[in-house]
Design a protein around this motif. Sequence first.
Motif, short mmCIF file in Angstrom:
data_model
loop_
_atom_site.label_atom_id
_atom_site.label_comp_id
_atom_site.label_asym_id
_atom_site.label_seq_id
_atom_site.Cartn_x
_atom_site.Cartn_y
_atom_site.Cartn_z
N VAL A 18 0.85 -1.18 0.00
CA VAL A 18 0.00 0.00 0.00
C VAL A 18 0.89 1.23 0.00
O VAL A 18 1.83 1.34 0.81
N THR A 19 0.61 2.17 -0.90
CA THR A 19 1.34 3.44 -0.96
C THR A 19 0.34 4.58 -0.93
O THR A 19 -0.56 4.64 -1.75
N LYS A 20 0.49 5.47 0.05
CA LYS A 20 -0.44 6.59 0.22
C LYS A 20 0.30 7.88 -0.02
O LYS A 20 1.33 8.14 0.58
N SER A 21 -0.22 8.72 -0.92
CA SER A 21 0.43 9.99 -1.21
C SER A 21 0.03 11.04 -0.18
O SER A 21 -0.86 10.83 0.64
N GLU A 22 0.69 12.21 -0.25
CA GLU A 22 0.32 13.31 0.63
C GLU A 22 -1.04 13.89 0.25
O GLU A 22 -1.67 14.55 1.07
N HIS A 23 -1.46 13.66 -0.97
CA HIS A 23 -2.71 14.23 -1.46
C HIS A 23 -3.83 13.19 -1.33
O HIS A 23 -3.89 12.49 -0.33
N GLU A 24 -4.69 13.06 -2.31
CA GLU A 24 -5.89 12.24 -2.17
C GLU A 24 -5.77 10.88 -2.85
O GLU A 24 -6.78 10.26 -3.19
N GLU A 25 -4.54 10.41 -3.05
CA GLU A 25 -4.34 9.17 -3.80
C GLU A 25 -3.79 8.06 -2.91
O GLU A 25 -2.97 8.30 -2.03
N ILE A 26 -4.24 6.85 -3.21
CA ILE A 26 -3.71 5.65 -2.56
C ILE A 26 -3.73 4.53 -3.59
O ILE A 26 -4.63 4.48 -4.45
N ALA A 27 -2.72 3.66 -3.54
CA ALA A 27 -2.64 2.57 -4.52
C ALA A 27 -2.09 1.32 -3.85
O ALA A 27 -1.36 1.40 -2.85
N LEU A 28 -2.44 0.18 -4.40
CA LEU A 28 -1.87 -1.10 -4.00
C LEU A 28 -1.02 -1.61 -5.14
O LEU A 28 -1.49 -1.74 -6.28
N LEU A 29 0.26 -1.89 -4.85
CA LEU A 29 1.20 -2.34 -5.87
C LEU A 29 1.54 -3.81 -5.68
O LEU A 29 1.60 -4.30 -4.55
N ASP A 30 1.80 -4.49 -6.78
CA ASP A 30 2.30 -5.85 -6.72
C ASP A 30 3.73 -5.81 -6.18
O ASP A 30 4.58 -5.07 -6.69
N LYS A 31 4.01 -6.61 -5.15
CA LYS A 31 5.32 -6.55 -4.51
C LYS A 31 6.44 -7.10 -5.39
O LYS A 31 7.61 -6.75 -5.21
N GLU A 32 6.10 -7.96 -6.35
CA GLU A 32 7.12 -8.57 -7.21
C GLU A 32 7.43 -7.71 -8.43
O GLU A 32 8.58 -7.67 -8.89
N THR A 33 6.44 -7.00 -8.97
CA THR A 33 6.63 -6.27 -10.22
C THR A 33 6.42 -4.77 -10.11
O THR A 33 6.84 -4.02 -10.99
N GLY A 34 5.72 -4.31 -9.07
CA GLY A 34 5.40 -2.89 -8.94
C GLY A 34 4.15 -2.47 -9.69
O GLY A 34 3.77 -1.30 -9.66
N ALA A 35 3.50 -3.40 -10.37
CA ALA A 35 2.29 -3.07 -11.13
C ALA A 35 1.18 -2.62 -10.19
O ALA A 35 1.07 -3.12 -9.06
N ILE A 36 0.35 -1.68 -10.65
CA ILE A 36 -0.76 -1.17 -9.85
C ILE A 36 -1.90 -2.18 -9.87
O ILE A 36 -2.44 -2.50 -10.93
N ILE A 37 -2.28 -2.69 -8.71
CA ILE A 37 -3.39 -3.63 -8.59
C ILE A 37 -4.71 -2.87 -8.52
O ILE A 37 -5.67 -3.21 -9.20
N TRP A 38 -4.78 -1.85 -7.67
CA TRP A 38 -5.92 -0.94 -7.66
C TRP A 38 -5.44 0.45 -7.23
O TRP A 38 -4.35 0.60 -6.67
N GLU A 39 -6.28 1.44 -7.51
CA GLU A 39 -5.94 2.82 -7.22
C GLU A 39 -7.22 3.57 -6.86
O GLU A 39 -8.28 3.34 -7.44
N ASN A 40 -7.13 4.46 -5.88
CA ASN A 40 -8.25 5.31 -5.48
C ASN A 40 -7.72 6.74 -5.36
O ASN A 40 -6.78 6.98 -4.59
N ARG A 41 -8.30 7.67 -6.11
CA ARG A 41 -7.83 9.05 -6.09
C ARG A 41 -8.81 10.00 -5.39
O ARG A 41 -8.83 11.19 -5.67
N GLY A 42 -9.57 9.47 -4.44
CA GLY A 42 -10.54 10.33 -3.76
C GLY A 42 -10.58 10.12 -2.26
O GLY A 42 -11.65 10.22 -1.64
N VAL A 43 -9.42 9.86 -1.65
CA VAL A 43 -9.40 9.64 -0.20
C VAL A 43 -8.78 10.85 0.49
O VAL A 43 -8.44 11.85 -0.14
N GLY A 44 -8.62 10.76 1.82
CA GLY A 44 -8.14 11.89 2.60
C GLY A 44 -6.67 12.19 2.37
O GLY A 44 -5.92 11.40 1.81
N THR A 45 -6.25 13.36 2.78
CA THR A 45 -4.87 13.82 2.61
C THR A 45 -4.10 13.71 3.91
O THR A 45 -4.68 13.71 5.00
#
Length: 424
Positions: free
Chosen positions: A317-344
Motif C-alpha cells: 500500500v502506498t499513500k500519497s500526501e494528497h488524495e491518492e492511494i494505490a496497492l502495488l504488486d510486490k514482485e513487479t510494482g504493477a498497480i493492482i488498484w488505485e483510489n484518487r478520492g481519499v483523505g490527505t
Amino acid sequence: MKIDLLIIIAAAFIGCNKGYDIKPLPPYEWSKPVCDTTLKVVWQKIISKDSSYGEARFLSDNGRYIYQYTGDYDKKIKGGFFEFDDNNIRELWKIEPDIPNDKRVFKLYSSFRDFVLLQNKFIYTDVATVYCYSFQGDLIWKNKFGGVENKGNGNSSISGFGNKVYMASQRNGSNHKRYLFEIDIETGLERLLYTEPMENNMIGTFDPPTTYIIESDTIATFQIRTYSQVDAHNRSDLVAFNISKNKILWRKDSLDRYARGSANPILIENNKMYYAGAFDIYCLDAVSGKLIWRQAFDNYHYEFNHTSMLLLENGLVTKSEHEEIALLDKETGAIIWENRGVGTGSLQIELYKGDLIMSSSGKGTLECLDSRTGLLKWKAKAPNQCIDNRAGFGLYSFVINPETNLLYICDKFFVQCLKLPGYD
C-alpha cells in the motif's frame, strides 16, 4: 400609472417612522452542524484540564494500550503516560519540565519517530538528548548529544532494533559531518558506527535506519537527504551499512529521479527493500542494492514526502500526501488498484480485518477502504468536530483492540475510545 405611483410613494412615506428608520429584518439563525455519529463515543478524557490544544500518540505493548500526550496551555508542556482498557483509564506517570515558558523541550514530532518502546522501556529524543524511562516513569539514563564534541547536535528521530537504539546526528560549521550512533538501551552508552563528510553549503537530514538481519549480520539501511544552499540542487543517497562487519554493504547515490527522497521509513520483506522517493516507489534487493522495479507516478497527484507505506500479503500500500492511494504488486510494482478520492496527509494506515483504516489530517476524518478493491467503505468525522471545527483527528496515531473493535485516538482536545462500525 401616475396615480398608482403616487399611492406607492405615499404609502411608503406614511409607513415610515419619524426617523425614517427601516424596520430591521429578524436575525438569521445559522443552522448548527450535524454531529457525525459513524464512530460511537464509548468514553473520552480531556488531554489536560488547562490545555487549549493538545497532541497525543497511541501505542500498544504486551497487550496494554498506552498513550502519551502534551498540552500547550501557556506553552507549558506536560507529558503524560496512561494505560487503559475498554472502560477505565489510569495515569502511569507525568512529566512537567521546569523550563521557561518560551521553550518547548517535550514535543511530539509529526514524523512519529521521536520515541520507541523496547523491552519495557520508553526511549525518547528531544533532539539534543536521548532519554530512557521505565514504564513507571523512572529515568533510567540520558545521553546528551547537543553541544558535545564529536557527537553532533542530535536528531528529532530515532529507531530501535533488538536492545539497541539508532540515532543520526550532525555537526555543522567548517567541519560539517553526519554521524550514525548505536545506543545500548541498558546502559545508555553510545557507539559511533558511521561518519559521512558533507559537501560545503549542503544542508539536510540523515534519517535513522531500518535495521534487519541478513545471514546473521545486522544491517542498517538509511537515507541521507541534502539540499544545496548555493544552486538549490538535491541529493538523496541510500546506504546499507553492515554493523556486524563494520563496513558499507552497498550504496546508491541519488537513486530517486528527482534526487529528493522522502521521510518514510524503509520497509523490508523477504530480502526486498521498499523505498519511497519523492514521486516514485522503488523495490531493491536488500543484499546487493540492485534495483528490481520502480513504479513512477505523475508528480501532479502523487507525492510521497510525508506519507505511509504498508506491506500486505497481497501487495504494497502506498499513500500519497494528497488524495491518492494505490496497492502495488510486490514482485513487479504493477498497480493492482488505485483510489484518487481519499483523505490527505495520512501518516498511519492499519490493516484491520481485511480493511485499511487511516486518518486524514487534511479533512480531519477517519476513512476505511476495502483492502482487496480500494473502494471506500465508510468515512467519519471526529465526533466533537460539530462543537469545535478544530477538533479533527489530525496527524495523530491510533490503536485498535481487535477483540472489542474499539479504536483509541485523539482529536486535539480529548483522548477518545470509539466504536468502529460494521465489525460486530
